[in-house]
Design a protein around this motif. Structure first.
Motif, mmCIF file in Angstrom:
data_model
loop_
_atom_site.group_PDB
_atom_site.id
_atom_site.type_symbol
_atom_site.label_atom_id
_atom_site.label_comp_id
_atom_site.label_asym_id
_atom_site.label_seq_id
_atom_site.Cartn_x
_atom_site.Cartn_y
_atom_site.Cartn_z
ATOM 1 N N THR A 120 -11.811 16.575 78.329
ATOM 2 C CA THR A 120 -12.168 15.629 77.269
ATOM 3 C C THR A 120 -11.299 14.214 77.806
ATOM 4 O OG1 THR A 120 -11.923 17.369 75.509
ATOM 5 C CG2 THR A 120 -11.231 14.897 74.969
ATOM 6 N N SER A 121 -12.044 13.162 77.268
ATOM 7 C CA SER A 121 -11.622 11.820 77.504
ATOM 8 C C SER A 121 -11.243 11.117 76.147
ATOM 9 C CB SER A 121 -12.750 11.081 78.213
ATOM 10 O OG SER A 121 -12.739 11.759 79.567
ATOM 11 N N VAL A 122 -10.147 10.376 76.082
ATOM 12 C CA VAL A 122 -9.706 9.626 74.892
ATOM 13 C C VAL A 122 -9.214 8.397 75.498
ATOM 14 C CG1 VAL A 122 -9.150 11.806 73.483
ATOM 15 C CG2 VAL A 122 -7.833 10.628 74.861
ATOM 16 N N MET A 123 -9.440 7.412 74.634
ATOM 17 C CA MET A 123 -8.678 6.096 74.755
ATOM 18 C C MET A 123 -7.714 5.775 73.513
ATOM 19 S SD MET A 123 -11.737 3.267 74.801
ATOM 20 C CE MET A 123 -12.189 3.948 76.156
ATOM 21 N N PHE A 124 -6.868 5.117 73.547
ATOM 22 C CA PHE A 124 -5.634 4.733 72.597
ATOM 23 C C PHE A 124 -4.846 3.666 72.703
ATOM 24 C CE2 PHE A 124 -3.784 8.053 75.065
ATOM 25 C CZ PHE A 124 -2.442 7.562 75.126
ATOM 26 N N VAL A 125 -4.297 3.179 71.640
ATOM 27 C CA VAL A 125 -3.388 1.919 71.829
ATOM 28 C C VAL A 125 -2.362 2.541 70.733
ATOM 29 C CG1 VAL A 125 -2.809 -0.231 71.081
ATOM 30 C CG2 VAL A 125 -5.070 0.127 71.802
ATOM 31 N N THR A 126 -0.930 2.513 71.320
ATOM 32 C CA THR A 126 0.173 3.185 70.939
ATOM 33 C C THR A 126 0.871 2.078 70.110
ATOM 34 O OG1 THR A 126 1.526 2.878 72.990
ATOM 35 C CG2 THR A 126 0.617 5.102 72.476
ATOM 36 N N SER A 183 -2.980 10.034 64.356
ATOM 37 C CA SER A 183 -2.033 9.542 63.625
ATOM 38 C C SER A 183 -0.870 9.009 64.280
ATOM 39 C CB SER A 183 -1.695 10.419 62.339
ATOM 40 O OG SER A 183 -0.770 11.676 63.141
ATOM 41 N N MET A 184 -0.725 9.300 65.586
ATOM 42 C CA MET A 184 0.430 8.576 66.364
ATOM 43 C C MET A 184 -0.116 7.274 67.016
ATOM 44 S SD MET A 184 1.127 12.273 68.126
ATOM 45 C CE MET A 184 2.884 11.603 69.014
ATOM 46 N N CYS A 185 -1.222 6.866 66.669
ATOM 47 C CA CYS A 185 -1.649 5.794 67.501
ATOM 48 C C CYS A 185 -2.232 4.824 66.568
ATOM 49 C CB CYS A 185 -3.012 6.061 68.355
ATOM 50 S SG CYS A 185 -2.373 7.380 69.519
ATOM 51 N N ASP A 186 -2.037 3.460 67.166
ATOM 52 C CA ASP A 186 -2.568 2.216 66.292
ATOM 53 C C ASP A 186 -4.178 2.232 66.332
ATOM 54 O OD1 ASP A 186 -0.063 1.391 65.511
ATOM 55 O OD2 ASP A 186 -0.156 -0.310 67.015
ATOM 56 N N GLU A 187 -4.795 2.657 67.524
ATOM 57 C CA GLU A 187 -6.127 2.578 67.731
ATOM 58 C C GLU A 187 -6.372 4.015 68.528
ATOM 59 O OE1 GLU A 187 -9.677 0.214 69.622
ATOM 60 O OE2 GLU A 187 -7.848 -0.672 69.160
ATOM 61 N N PHE A 188 -7.349 4.843 68.260
ATOM 62 C CA PHE A 188 -7.640 5.911 68.810
ATOM 63 C C PHE A 188 -9.102 6.325 68.887
ATOM 64 C CE2 PHE A 188 -8.469 10.607 69.054
ATOM 65 C CZ PHE A 188 -7.831 10.810 70.426
ATOM 66 N N ARG A 189 -9.734 6.355 70.111
ATOM 67 C CA ARG A 189 -11.274 6.631 70.343
ATOM 68 C C ARG A 189 -11.393 7.846 71.131
ATOM 69 N NH1 ARG A 189 -14.557 2.967 71.430
ATOM 70 N NH2 ARG A 189 -15.970 4.658 72.169
ATOM 71 N N TYR A 190 -12.092 8.717 70.558
ATOM 72 C CA TYR A 190 -12.564 10.232 71.363
ATOM 73 C C TYR A 190 -13.873 10.008 72.019
ATOM 74 C CZ TYR A 190 -14.714 14.815 71.451
ATOM 75 O OH TYR A 190 -15.136 15.843 71.958
ATOM 76 N N LEU A 191 -13.779 9.947 73.247
ATOM 77 C CA LEU A 191 -15.027 9.520 74.048
ATOM 78 C C LEU A 191 -15.879 10.932 74.122
ATOM 79 C CD1 LEU A 191 -13.429 7.365 76.540
ATOM 80 C CD2 LEU A 191 -14.536 6.674 74.636
ATOM 81 N N GLY A 192 -15.211 12.060 74.221
ATOM 82 C CA GLY A 192 -16.107 13.152 74.291
ATOM 83 C C GLY A 192 -15.524 14.315 74.980
ATOM 84 N N SER A 193 -16.245 15.499 74.803
ATOM 85 C CA SER A 193 -15.812 16.754 75.641
ATOM 86 C C SER A 193 -16.925 17.316 76.307
ATOM 87 C CB SER A 193 -15.248 17.814 74.440
ATOM 88 O OG SER A 193 -14.060 17.336 74.094
ATOM 89 N N TYR A 194 -16.851 17.501 77.637
ATOM 90 C CA TYR A 194 -18.104 17.693 78.549
ATOM 91 C C TYR A 194 -17.532 18.553 79.544
ATOM 92 C CZ TYR A 194 -15.314 13.935 80.541
ATOM 93 O OH TYR A 194 -14.354 13.323 80.964
ATOM 94 N N ARG A 195 -18.429 19.023 80.382
ATOM 95 C CA ARG A 195 -18.221 19.819 81.554
ATOM 96 C C ARG A 195 -18.549 18.924 82.840
ATOM 97 N NH1 ARG A 195 -21.367 23.400 85.311
ATOM 98 N NH2 ARG A 195 -23.021 22.939 84.194
ATOM 99 N N GLU A 196 -17.685 19.072 83.826
ATOM 100 C CA GLU A 196 -17.637 18.463 84.873
ATOM 101 C C GLU A 196 -18.351 19.252 86.166
ATOM 102 O OE1 GLU A 196 -15.039 15.213 86.154
ATOM 103 O OE2 GLU A 196 -14.382 16.427 88.021
ATOM 104 N N ILE A 197 -19.599 18.572 86.660
ATOM 105 C CA ILE A 197 -20.044 19.273 87.939
ATOM 106 C C ILE A 197 -19.175 18.863 89.425
ATOM 107 C CG2 ILE A 197 -22.129 19.704 89.137
ATOM 108 C CD1 ILE A 197 -23.536 18.841 86.621
ATOM 109 N N ILE A 198 -19.038 19.677 90.089
ATOM 110 C CA ILE A 198 -18.276 19.124 91.368
ATOM 111 C C ILE A 198 -19.170 19.784 92.538
ATOM 112 C CG2 ILE A 198 -16.318 19.962 92.925
ATOM 113 C CD1 ILE A 198 -14.678 20.510 90.165
#
Length: 382
Positions: free
Chosen positions: A301-307, A367-382
């Motif tokens: 999973t990838s997320v981005m946020f501002v505390t 709720s802990m962040c001033d700004e929160f973005r859920y970027l997605g959940s996925y599988r990684e191919i190696i």
């Protein structure tokens, strides 16, 4: 000696039984406090109370254990807050959206799709697209922004972009574009990067006066380039574009750092093979889409946020991952241009989208962040 060890271990087991009993009792009381706060409309976190409590419990410990006691109770407070957050927040709209995507996304990742990539024929992004899709119809753009625009305008369903390299780090600009565009990551892939010095046929190393390539490739080949005295190094948009420039120029003094595939594609000669600093050199690419798609097997999973801009804000987020036993695989940050000394954080972490830990994290971290973005959940191919 062995009997003494067994006696001490038996004593530890007895202490642990009592600790677990008291821990469960404490969590029950914390749950009741959470219920009270929910009725009273009060926030879970009370900074003044926690600071005072840390000092008071430290005073109860012997001098040699005061700091250890603070460490233990800091984690205990985080676990209690997580439990209280579940009571106060329940299932959040974000988690409901994610659950809906898990339910409605097709079971199989598409084999064929129109895909936007930055660069030109022979680019590493092409190799990434071909690893992600069995039959990709690739359209090329000049910039990373162009990839987002192609997907935004409906010219294609997916875009493939590099996000980080194992030796050179984060690819500049892509995370900022993810922040600007409301896109989601649906899959990722690692591509081995092998840079070669490509020239027009018949050119010798001593004739080269200029080398062109992408800035990341230049950084990855810094040791080799440092041995070439008096040679101009010119960054260009893409390694494949660099190879194409050399071929179209016809120059006998121009070289490119590019893939071996580009040597064949543009009828160039490989003067030096694998000139990158380290052999184990990989670039991670992400596949982005406008819609949230979560395919079976999603365990990254990838997320981005501002505390909040105050002491301990980032620590509280990090401690939530620790308390839930979730492994962070990538942490990056970027200063937000329009704000003074504020940063956007980018986290990748490993846990199944179906796990209880994932649900707890997603339902509490926003709720802990001033700004929160859920970027997605996925599988990684190696």
């Amino acid at each position: 000696m062995e009997n003494e060890l067994l006696v001490l271990r038996d004593k530890i087991d007895g202490i642990d039984r009592e600790l677990v009993r008291l821990f469960c009792e404490r969590m029950d009381v914390a749950a009741k406090i959470g219920e009270y706060k929910k009725k009273a409309g009060k926030p879970v976190y009370d900074g003044a109370r926690e600071r005072a409590k840390l000092e008071s419990v430290a005073e109860l410990a012997d001098d040699g254990y005061k700091n250890y006691t603070k460490m233990l109770y800091s984690l205990l407070f985080e676990v209690s807050r997580s439990h209280q957050d579940e009571i106060l927040n329940g299932v959040t709209p974000l988690f409901e959206e994610i659950s809906g995507a898990v339910e409605n996304t097709p079971r199989l990742f598409p084999e064929a799709a129109t895909v936007a990539c930055q660069g030109t024929e022979g680019a590493y992004s092409q190799a990434a697209a071909e690893k992600l899709f069995k039959v990709p119809n690739i359209m090329y753009t000049k910039t990373f922004e162009g990839v987002f625009k192609a997907v935004e305008d409906g010219l294609c369903r997916y875009g493939v972009l590099p996000v980080e390299n194992s030796t050179a780090g984060t690819v500049e600009g892509v995370n900022k574009l993810l922040h600007r565009h409301n896109f989601h990551i649906v899959r990722s892939v690692r591509v081995k990067v092998d840079h070669n010095l490509l020239v027009n046929r018949g050119v010798s190393l001593s004739e080269i006066t200029e080398i062109v390539s992408h800035e990341q490739a230049i950084n990855q080949c810094s040791e080799f380039l440092s041995t070439l005295k008096g040679v101009k190094i010119t960054p260009v948009a893409n390694t494949a574009m660099a190879a194409k420039m050399v071929a179209e120029s016809g120059r006998q003094d121009l070289a490119a750092l590019s893939s071996y595939a580009c040597a064949e594609l543009y009828s160039l000669e490989c003067l030096r093979k694998s000139v990158q600093n380290v052999g184990n050199n990989y670039t991670r690419f992400i596949c982005v889409a406008k819609e949230l798609e979560i395919y079976p097997g999603a365990d990254k999973t990838s997320v981005m946020f501002v505390t909040p801009n105050k002491p301990g804000a980032l620590y509280k987020v990090l401690s939530r991952f620790y308390a839930l036993g979730i492994n962070l695989t990538s942490i990056a940050s970027a200063m937000i241009p329009e704000r003074d000394f504020e940063f956007m954080f980018y986290f990748d972490f490993d846990t199944s989208v179906y796990s209880e830990e994932f649900a707890r994290l997603i339902c509490s971290i926003e709720s802990m962040c001033d700004e929160f973005r859920y970027l997605g959940s996925y599988r990684e191919i190696i």
